[in-house]
Every structure is written in structure tokens, then in C-alpha cells.
Design an enzyme around this catalytic site. Structure first.
Site, PDB file in Angstrom:
ATOM      1  N   HIS A  13       0.855  -1.182   0.000  1.00 44.78           N
ATOM      2  CA  HIS A  13       0.000   0.000   0.000  1.00 44.78           C
ATOM      3  C   HIS A  13       0.893   1.235   0.000  1.00 44.78           C
ATOM      4  CE1 HIS A  13      -3.546   2.363   0.325  1.00 44.78           C
ATOM      5  NE2 HIS A  13      -3.243   2.834   1.521  1.00 44.78           N
TER       6      HIS A  13
ATOM      7  N   HIS B 216      -3.191   8.983   1.274  1.00 49.36           N
ATOM      8  CA  HIS B 216      -3.168   7.759   0.460  1.00 49.36           C
ATOM      9  C   HIS B 216      -4.552   7.506  -0.114  1.00 49.36           C
ATOM     10  CE1 HIS B 216      -4.579   5.249   4.071  1.00 49.36           C
ATOM     11  NE2 HIS B 216      -4.208   6.389   4.627  1.00 49.36           N
TER      12      HIS B 216
ATOM     13  N   CYS C 267      -3.464   2.910  -5.462  1.00 46.17           N
ATOM     14  CA  CYS C 267      -2.726   3.738  -4.498  1.00 46.17           C
ATOM     15  C   CYS C 267      -1.334   4.102  -5.005  1.00 46.17           C
ATOM     16  CB  CYS C 267      -2.640   3.021  -3.151  1.00 46.17           C
ATOM     17  SG  CYS C 267      -1.833   1.393  -3.220  1.00 46.17           S
TER      18      CYS C 267
END
Length: 261
Positions: A30, A42, A153
């Protein structure tokens, strides 16, 4: 930070850094932008999910943020029900994982020496203040619809760092997505079935994998352009507005040459 690992200590992270943390036993990472004062911007799909596009990844990638339940983070609260571009403290972003920094301006040799995609790029980064401006602007205005292969992301963080967008959106800027596509191409490529010998097959497969990763990197692609963040948001809003119109209104808004073709 070593040659094989981009792991860093928390004291070493700087505002404007593109950081990431591995999820699900190194299946997926991530990504986000550290904007300073312990905060990370994010991009998530929503409801704590990183995917949701009907792919097999939905079964193995389950969360991009900590679900605090009855014990919310004292800094962030419970972020698990939020979606889009969100801001979290570093602890919530890491979700118990280690901290890594994404590298920019690496050489092609260093890029290919990294066996996994999504950890570096040949492209250069813009100054930290410009990176933070984009990340905060998109926090307020969004980054479009989440898609694990086209707009994820890592795509968000790379855009914040470079301002580059890909014209062909079959696969976005994400090195992780490009790695999956390159690996799938090797497996499914029919010419490899006719290569004699296991050794030759392995060499050919490795070569195809490396080439696939390299040509898909944001720093090597020809179909990219620098797009100001304000224009990006305007274009995304126009696209959403167009998609929400009835079909007859869409026809009225199209150029005459498209109507007659």
C-alpha cells in the site's frame, strides 16, 4: 536503505516522500505520500478495501487501513469506512507493517535488479513542496474511481511525485500492476512453448519479464504527459458528469463529426 530493500526508519522519512508498506505477507504493498507532521495521504477504494474490481486480488487483499473497531486511533479515529484519498497517521497507514520508501531516478540496471515492481522508477521526482501540494489538493478533490490495475494507491503516489499521467489507461502508472501483466505475458506467451530446453525457456521467460517491466515504467513510456493537478481534477469531474448523463444528452454534447460517424 540497502540495495535489495528500501526499508527505512521512521526518523528518516521526509515530507514529500513516497512511502509504502507490504500487506498480506508481501503479496501487495500500500502506497502513500508522507506530507509531514506524522500524516500520510493515500488512496483507497473505500470501506477499508484496496481492491473491489472483481479480480482475484479481492480475495487476498483485504485492507489498506487499520479497522480499530471499538478502539479508534486517538489521532485518526476509525478510518476503515472512508474511501478515496484520505489522510491517516503513520501508524494507521503502516497497519503494523514496516516502512519503505519508493525510489526515483534509478538507473535501468538498478530498476531491473529489483525483482518486484512497485518499489522504484526511472522517472524523476518533482520538488517536495510540489509533491505535497498535489497530495493535499487531491485530498480535498479526489483522485477518481479506484481500480486495482488502472488507478490504484501506487498510481496516486506516482502522480503526486511526478505529475505524469498515462494516455493509455489499460494499465496505469503502477509498477505492481505492470509486474503482474509482465508475469502473465510470460506464462501465456505461446512462442515460449516452442523453445527447446528448460534452460532456454527460463532465460527467454526472464528476458520477457524484464522487458515487460522496463517498457511499462513511467520513466520509459512514450504515452505520458505532465498534467497540472487542477486540470486533472477538472477532467475527472467532467468525465463523471458525462457518464451520469442520459444517452440523449451525451449525444447532444458530442462533436458533430462523432455523431455522424
Amino acid at each position: 536503505m540497502g540495495f535489495l530493500s528500501n526499508k527505512i526508519y521512521r526518523d528518516d522519512v521526509k515530507p514529500g516522500d513516497h512511502i509504502y508498506s507490504w500487506r498480506q505477507a508481501y503479496v501487495y504493498a500500500h502506497h502513500g505520500i508522507y506530507v509531514g507532521e506524522g500524516q500520510v495521504n493515500h488512496f483507497t477504494r473505500g470501506d477499508g478495501q484496496e481492491t473491489g474490481t472483481g479480480t482475484f486480488l479481492d480475495k487476498i487483499i483485504v485492507s489498506s487501513s487499520v479497522n480499530h473497531g471499538e478502539n479508534p486511533c486517538p489521532n485518526c479515529g476509525d478510518r476503515s469506512q472512508l474511501g478515496g484519498v484520505i489522510s491517516s497517521c503513520l501508524d494507521c497507514f503502516l497497519a503494523g507493517g514496516d516502512l519503505y520508501v519508493f525510489e526515483y531516478s534509478v538507473s535501468p540496471a538498478i530498476f531491473l535488479a529489483k525483482p518486484r515492481g512497485g518499489v522504484c522508477t526511472i522517472a524523476s521526482s518533482d520538488p517536495p513542496e510540489e509533491v505535497i501540494y498535489r497530495a493535499n489538493f487531491l485530498l480535498q478533490n479526489g483522485f477518481g474511481v479506484y481500480n486495482v490495475f488502472k488507478n490504484n494507491c501506487e498510481d496516486f503516489a506516482i502522480y503526486c511525485k511526478t505529475g505524469l499521467l498515462v494516455a493509455n489507461t489499460d494499465v496505469g502508472r503502477s509498477g505492481q500492476a505492470a509486474t503482474m501483466v509482465a508475469a502473465a505475458s510470460v506464462v501465456l506467451s505461446s512462442p515460449l512453448r516452442f523453445v527447446a530446453g528448460f534452460g532456454s525457456l527460463a532465460v527467454a521467460g526472464c528476458g520477457m519479464y524484464c522487458v515487460g517491466r522496463l517498457v511499462s515504467d513511467i520513466g520509459m513510456r512514450w504515452d505520458v504527459s505532465k498534467v497540472p493537478v487542477e486540470r486533472l481534477v477538472t477532467d475527472m469531474n467532467d468525465l463523471v458528469g458525462m457518464e451520469s448523463k442520459p444517452e440523449d444528452e451525451k449525444m447532444e454534447s458530442e462533436p458533430e463529426d462523432k455523431k455522424t460517424t
